[in-house]
Design a protein around this motif. Structure first.
Motif, PDB file in Angstrom:
ATOM      1  N   VAL A 163       0.851  -1.187   0.000  1.00  0.00           N
ATOM      2  CA  VAL A 163       0.000   0.000   0.000  1.00  0.00           C
ATOM      3  C   VAL A 163       0.889   1.240   0.000  1.00  0.00           C
ATOM      4  N   PHE A 164       0.668   2.138  -0.952  1.00  0.00           N
ATOM      5  CA  PHE A 164       1.411   3.406  -0.992  1.00  0.00           C
ATOM      6  C   PHE A 164       0.754   4.398  -0.039  1.00  0.00           C
ATOM      7  N   THR A 165       1.556   4.959   0.845  1.00  0.00           N
ATOM      8  CA  THR A 165       1.034   5.881   1.850  1.00  0.00           C
ATOM      9  C   THR A 165       2.106   6.891   2.227  1.00  0.00           C
ATOM     10  N   ALA A 166       1.698   7.910   2.982  1.00  0.00           N
ATOM     11  CA  ALA A 166       2.661   8.881   3.495  1.00  0.00           C
ATOM     12  C   ALA A 166       3.443   8.257   4.647  1.00  0.00           C
ATOM     13  N   PRO A 167       4.638   8.749   4.956  1.00  0.00           N
ATOM     14  CA  PRO A 167       5.363   8.242   6.121  1.00  0.00           C
ATOM     15  C   PRO A 167       4.501   8.356   7.381  1.00  0.00           C
ATOM     16  N   ALA A 197       7.500  12.162  -1.011  1.00  0.00           N
ATOM     17  CA  ALA A 197       7.486  13.149  -2.091  1.00  0.00           C
ATOM     18  C   ALA A 197       7.270  12.439  -3.428  1.00  0.00           C
ATOM     19  N   PRO A 198       6.903  13.192  -4.469  1.00  0.00           N
ATOM     20  CA  PRO A 198       6.663  12.576  -5.779  1.00  0.00           C
ATOM     21  C   PRO A 198       7.832  11.731  -6.284  1.00  0.00           C
ATOM     22  N   GLU A 199       9.060  12.205  -6.105  1.00  0.00           N
ATOM     23  CA  GLU A 199      10.198  11.443  -6.605  1.00  0.00           C
ATOM     24  C   GLU A 199      10.348  10.118  -5.852  1.00  0.00           C
ATOM     25  N   LEU A 216      -2.279  -0.444  -8.525  1.00  0.00           N
ATOM     26  CA  LEU A 216      -1.550   0.225  -7.446  1.00  0.00           C
ATOM     27  C   LEU A 216      -2.559   0.640  -6.389  1.00  0.00           C
ATOM     28  N   LYS A 217      -2.220   0.418  -5.119  1.00  0.00           N
ATOM     29  CA  LYS A 217      -3.120   0.756  -4.026  1.00  0.00           C
ATOM     30  C   LYS A 217      -2.563   1.968  -3.279  1.00  0.00           C
ATOM     31  N   LEU A 218      -3.382   3.027  -3.179  1.00  0.00           N
ATOM     32  CA  LEU A 218      -3.012   4.227  -2.438  1.00  0.00           C
ATOM     33  C   LEU A 218      -3.900   4.345  -1.206  1.00  0.00           C
ATOM     34  N   ALA A 219      -3.323   4.723  -0.095  1.00  0.00           N
ATOM     35  CA  ALA A 219      -4.094   5.027   1.113  1.00  0.00           C
ATOM     36  C   ALA A 219      -4.128   6.540   1.282  1.00  0.00           C
ATOM     37  N   ILE A 220      -5.323   7.122   1.170  1.00  0.00           N
ATOM     38  CA  ILE A 220      -5.508   8.575   1.311  1.00  0.00           C
ATOM     39  C   ILE A 220      -6.528   8.755   2.431  1.00  0.00           C
ATOM     40  N   ASP A 221      -6.060   8.651   3.647  1.00  0.00           N
ATOM     41  CA  ASP A 221      -6.979   8.612   4.789  1.00  0.00           C
ATOM     42  C   ASP A 221      -6.288   9.228   5.999  1.00  0.00           C
ATOM     43  N   CYS A 229      -1.061  12.051   5.567  1.00  0.00           N
ATOM     44  CA  CYS A 229      -1.787  11.665   4.350  1.00  0.00           C
ATOM     45  C   CYS A 229      -0.959  12.053   3.123  1.00  0.00           C
ATOM     46  N   LEU A 230      -1.088  11.288   2.053  1.00  0.00           N
ATOM     47  CA  LEU A 230      -0.380  11.600   0.813  1.00  0.00           C
ATOM     48  C   LEU A 230      -0.771  12.980   0.297  1.00  0.00           C
TER      49      LEU A 230
END
Length: 264
Positions: A163-167, A197-199, A216-221, A229-230
């Motif tokens: 899952v792609f998420t923010a730190p 970050a985007p990079e 691709l799975k993104l977590a925006i929560d 949050c991303l």
């Protein structure tokens, strides 16, 4: 002495019997099981019309695909026959949000999941296709291959991988809070990709693409507002990198505002 010996023998036998006893599997497949079958005398669910077809039908499956649907007595020479006895024949169900490497217990109860048992449970319930939206990577892709080749018995498996998420974002914050230290170091980097970050996101996707993720799975929560949050720029970078490789994105969101961020 004789009584004591008899008691010991009974005890040993009981222990051995308990050790050897196993529950019957939910589903099984005999070696060389045929891929062709005719199911007779069933009510057929017509999915496009969302209704049951009139009367009883026979359904012929040849080499794993539906070949014909017709009235009772449909010709099918030298093919395994199953009498449906007037029951309803449904198409395989599809579960589009699963975690095949998880357990049904709450997160604070640490239980090692049984992936094979989870996959068998899907088949037992009539689910023949699943989309795994967050799992240990690369193991979930290895399991996808084992199912596809027939080495393991399970539904058709599509997988996102991590899952792609923010730190510190979801689900990383849950995993850090509930997993014991001896599992945390192993699970977190395999179940998530924490990108700041985007990079960072583009590099993580480039490293993941050789595994051929289906989505691709993104977590925006942000949860109650305290969970990182991303950023919109990072969301855009993830989806753009995925689209460039022909991979779509799916977002976990917690609010209408986050839904808007996901589609911008």
């Amino acid at each position: 002495m004789h009584g004591a010996s008899t008691s010991r023998a009974v005890a040993i036998f009981s222990v051995l019997a308990a050790a050897c006893a196993r529950e019957a599997p939910l589903v099984s497949r005999s070696p060389g099981a045929p891929r062709s079958v005719v199911v007779r005398n069933v009510r057929v669910f017509d999915a496009p019309r969302a209704t049951l077809a009139e009367g009883l039908r026979d359904v012929l499956v040849r080499d794993g695909r539906i070949d014909a649907v017709g009235p009772p007595g449909l010709p099918a020479r030298d093919i395994l026959e199953i009498d449906g006895r007037g029951g309803t024949l449904l198409p395989g169900l599809v579960d589009v949000h699963t975690h095949t490497g998880s357990s049904s217990y709450p997160p604070w109860r640490v239980v090692f999941p049984d992936v094979a048992e989870n996959l068998a449970a899907f088949l037992y319930a009539g689910v023949t296709t699943v989309l795994d939206l967050g799992n240990l990577t690369p193991e979930v892709f290895r399991e996808r291959s084992r199912v596809a080749t027939g080495a393991h018995l399970g539904p058709r498996l599509y997988a996102a991988g991590p899952v792609f998420t923010a730190p510190g974002g979801h689900p990383a914050e849950v995993l850090r809070a509930w997993l014991p230290w001896y599992l945390r170091w192993y699970v977190l980097p395999r179940a998530t990709r924490e990108v700041a970050a985007p990079e960072d996101a583009r590099r993580a996707i480039e490293a993941l693409l050789p595994e051929r993720p289906d989505v691709l799975k993104l977590a925006i929560d942000a949860g109650t507002g305290k969970v990182p949050c991303l950023a919109r720029e990072t969301i855009a970078a993830i989806t753009a990198a995925g689209h460039a490789a022909g991979v779509r994105s799916i977002a976990h969101i917690g609010s209408s505002t986050e839904a808007i961020d996901a589609v911008r």
